[in-house]
Design an enzyme around this catalytic site. Structure first.
Site, mmCIF file in Angstrom:
data_model
loop_
_atom_site.group_PDB
_atom_site.id
_atom_site.type_symbol
_atom_site.label_atom_id
_atom_site.label_comp_id
_atom_site.label_asym_id
_atom_site.label_seq_id
_atom_site.Cartn_x
_atom_site.Cartn_y
_atom_site.Cartn_z
ATOM 1 N N ASP A 1 0.788 -1.141 0.076
ATOM 2 C CA ASP A 1 0.011 -0.097 -0.138
ATOM 3 C C ASP A 1 0.837 1.207 0.095
ATOM 4 O O ASP A 1 1.662 1.431 0.868
ATOM 5 C CB ASP A 1 -0.778 0.201 1.236
ATOM 6 C CG ASP A 1 -1.822 1.160 1.291
ATOM 7 O OD1 ASP A 1 -1.554 2.133 0.545
ATOM 8 O OD2 ASP A 1 -2.830 1.130 2.144
ATOM 9 N N ASN B 1 2.489 5.895 -10.840
ATOM 10 C CA ASN B 1 1.265 5.808 -11.543
ATOM 11 C C ASN B 1 0.136 5.463 -10.835
ATOM 12 O O ASN B 1 -1.015 6.018 -10.990
ATOM 13 C CB ASN B 1 1.178 4.804 -12.736
ATOM 14 C CG ASN B 1 -0.063 4.306 -13.045
ATOM 15 O OD1 ASN B 1 -0.467 4.808 -13.952
ATOM 16 N ND2 ASN B 1 -0.451 3.010 -12.835
ATOM 17 N N TYR C 1 -9.951 15.176 -5.891
ATOM 18 C CA TYR C 1 -9.107 14.439 -6.756
ATOM 19 C C TYR C 1 -8.083 15.315 -7.633
ATOM 20 O O TYR C 1 -6.975 15.445 -7.765
ATOM 21 C CB TYR C 1 -9.831 13.732 -7.562
ATOM 22 C CG TYR C 1 -9.042 12.873 -8.846
ATOM 23 C CD1 TYR C 1 -8.122 12.068 -8.247
ATOM 24 C CD2 TYR C 1 -9.322 13.269 -10.148
ATOM 25 C CE1 TYR C 1 -7.127 11.584 -9.663
ATOM 26 C CE2 TYR C 1 -8.617 12.589 -11.211
ATOM 27 C CZ TYR C 1 -7.745 11.678 -10.814
ATOM 28 O OH TYR C 1 -6.822 11.239 -11.845
ATOM 29 N N GLY C 2 -8.943 16.371 -8.263
ATOM 30 C CA GLY C 2 -8.109 17.527 -9.126
ATOM 31 C C GLY C 2 -7.169 18.412 -8.239
ATOM 32 O O GLY C 2 -5.830 18.549 -8.606
ATOM 33 N N ALA C 3 -7.728 18.612 -7.089
ATOM 34 C CA ALA C 3 -6.664 19.306 -6.045
ATOM 35 C C ALA C 3 -5.552 18.443 -5.795
ATOM 36 O O ALA C 3 -4.426 18.828 -5.610
ATOM 37 C CB ALA C 3 -7.414 19.667 -4.802
ATOM 38 N N ALA C 4 -5.556 17.072 -5.554
ATOM 39 C CA ALA C 4 -4.514 16.294 -5.271
ATOM 40 C C ALA C 4 -3.520 16.154 -6.545
ATOM 41 O O ALA C 4 -2.377 16.125 -6.297
ATOM 42 C CB ALA C 4 -4.940 14.675 -4.934
ATOM 43 N N LYS C 5 -4.205 16.213 -7.758
ATOM 44 C CA LYS C 5 -3.358 15.845 -8.724
ATOM 45 C C LYS C 5 -2.524 17.480 -8.925
ATOM 46 O O LYS C 5 -1.364 17.501 -9.524
ATOM 47 C CB LYS C 5 -4.118 15.592 -10.330
ATOM 48 C CG LYS C 5 -4.525 14.110 -10.147
ATOM 49 C CD LYS C 5 -3.469 13.141 -10.018
ATOM 50 C CE LYS C 5 -3.742 11.723 -10.439
ATOM 51 N NZ LYS C 5 -2.757 10.647 -10.396
#
Ligand code: NAP
Length: 239
Positions: free
Chosen positions: A55, A78, A143-147
C-alpha cells in the site's frame, strides 16, 4: 539492463507502461495492493516482470519495498485514482475531511513516499515520471486538487535532483479508456461527452500514455524536466 518500477502496475495505464518497458528488455517491478491482480499481470506480461504487494500510502511498507528493490533507473509513479468513486456521498464535515485526505494520500503521498524512498538508489541518468491528470487543470474536487499538488511537488523535485542528472516530469492524461479508474460509474452519456471534448474525437488509451512515459525515460529527453506533458487529445491546451 534498466530497472523500472511502476506503481499501480497491475491494471490500466500502469499495466501497459510495465508491458512496454518489459518489451524493451527492462527489469520491471510492478506494485499494488491486490496480490491476485498483480500476479495475473505478471503472468500475462511475461519477461522480466515481478510484483511487490504494497500500500503506497504506508511509509513503513514503502520503505521496506524500496530496500528490497535496490537500484532503480526509472520510477513511474502511476498509483492513484479518484477515491471518491469508492465512497458514499459525504454527509458530515468529518466525511469531507476523510474524503479529501484519502485523495491526497492516494495520489500525492504515494508518489512522494515512493520517490523519497527510492531516490538514494537512483543513479545519474535516471528518470522519475508521475502520472497527473487533466483534472488538475479543469478542477475536480479533492481529486483535481491532489493532482495539482502532485504537479507542484514535481517542480520542486526536479529542482532538487537536477544536478544529480535525474529528471522529474508529469504525464497528464485526459480521458483514458480500458482502465479501472471509473469503477462502474461511467455512463455512456458521460463517456460520449468525454470523447467529444477531445479534438481527436477519440478516447485516449493506456498505450498513448505509455509511449510518452517511455520517451521521457529515453536518452532524447534528458533536458526535459520539471514539466507537465499533457496527453489529452487537445481537450485542454497549455496555450
Ligand atoms: N483513466 C483515466 O481516464 C485517467 C485520467 C487521468 C489520470 N489518470 C491517472 O492514471 C493513473 C492510473 O490509473 P488508471 O486509469 O490506470 O486506473 P486503475 O486501473 O484504477 O489503476 C490504478 C492502479 O493504482 C493502484 N493503486 C491505487 N492506490 C494504490 C495504493 N494506495 N498503493 C498501491 N497501489 C495503488 C491500483 O491497484 P490496487 O487497487 O490493487 O492497489 C491500480 O492498479 C492514476 O494516477 C489516475 O489518477 C487516469
Amino acid at each position: 539492463m534498466r530497472t523500472v518500477v511502476v506503481t499501480g502496475g497491475g491494471t490500466g495505464i500502469g499495466r501497459e507502461v510495465a508491458a512496454q518497458f518489459a518489451s524493451e528488455a527492462c527489469n520491471v517491478v510492478i506494485t499494488g495492493r491486490r496480490a491476485d491482480v498483480l500476479k495475473k499481470a505478471v503472468d500475462e506480461i511475461g519477461g522480466s516482470v515481478r510484483a511487490v504487494t504494497v500500500d503506497g500510502t504506508d511509509p513503513e511498507q514503502t520503505a521496506a519495498v524500496a530496500r528490497e528493490i535496490g537500484a532503480v533507473d526509472v520510477l513511474v509513479n502511476n498509483a492513484g485514482g479518484n477515491t471518491d468513486f469508492d465512497r458514499e456521498e459525504p454527509r458530515h464535515l468529518g466525511d469531507i475531511a476523510d474524503a479529501w485526505r484519502q485523495n491526497l494520500d492516494s495520489n500525492l503521498m504515494t508518489a512522494v513516499l515512493m520517490t523519497t524512498a527510492l531516490l538514494p538508489a537512483m543513479p545519474r541518468g535516471s528518470a522519475v515520471i508521475t502520472i497527473g491528470s487533466i483534472a488538475a487543470d479543469k478542477g475536480a474536487g479533492s481529486y483535481g486538487a491532489a493532482k495539482a499538488a502532485v504537479a507542484s511537488w514535481n517542480v520542486d523535485l526536479a529542482r532538487q535532483i537536477g544536478d544529480r542528472g535525474i529528471t522529474a516530469n508529469i504525464v497528464s492524461p485526459g480521458y483514458i479508456a480500458d482502465t479501472e479508474f471509473f469503477r462502474d460509474k461511467l455512463t455512456d452519456e458521460r463517456r460520449d461527452s468525454l470523447v467529444e471534448a477531445a479534438m481527436t474525437n477519440r478516447a485516449g488509451t493506456p498505450a498513448d500514455i505509455a509511449a510518452t512515459v517511455r520517451f521521457l525515460a529515453s536518452p532524447g529527453a534528458r533536458q526535459i524536466t520539471g514539466q507537465t506533458i499533457a496527453v489529452n487529445g487537445g481537450e485542454w491546451t497549455t496555450r
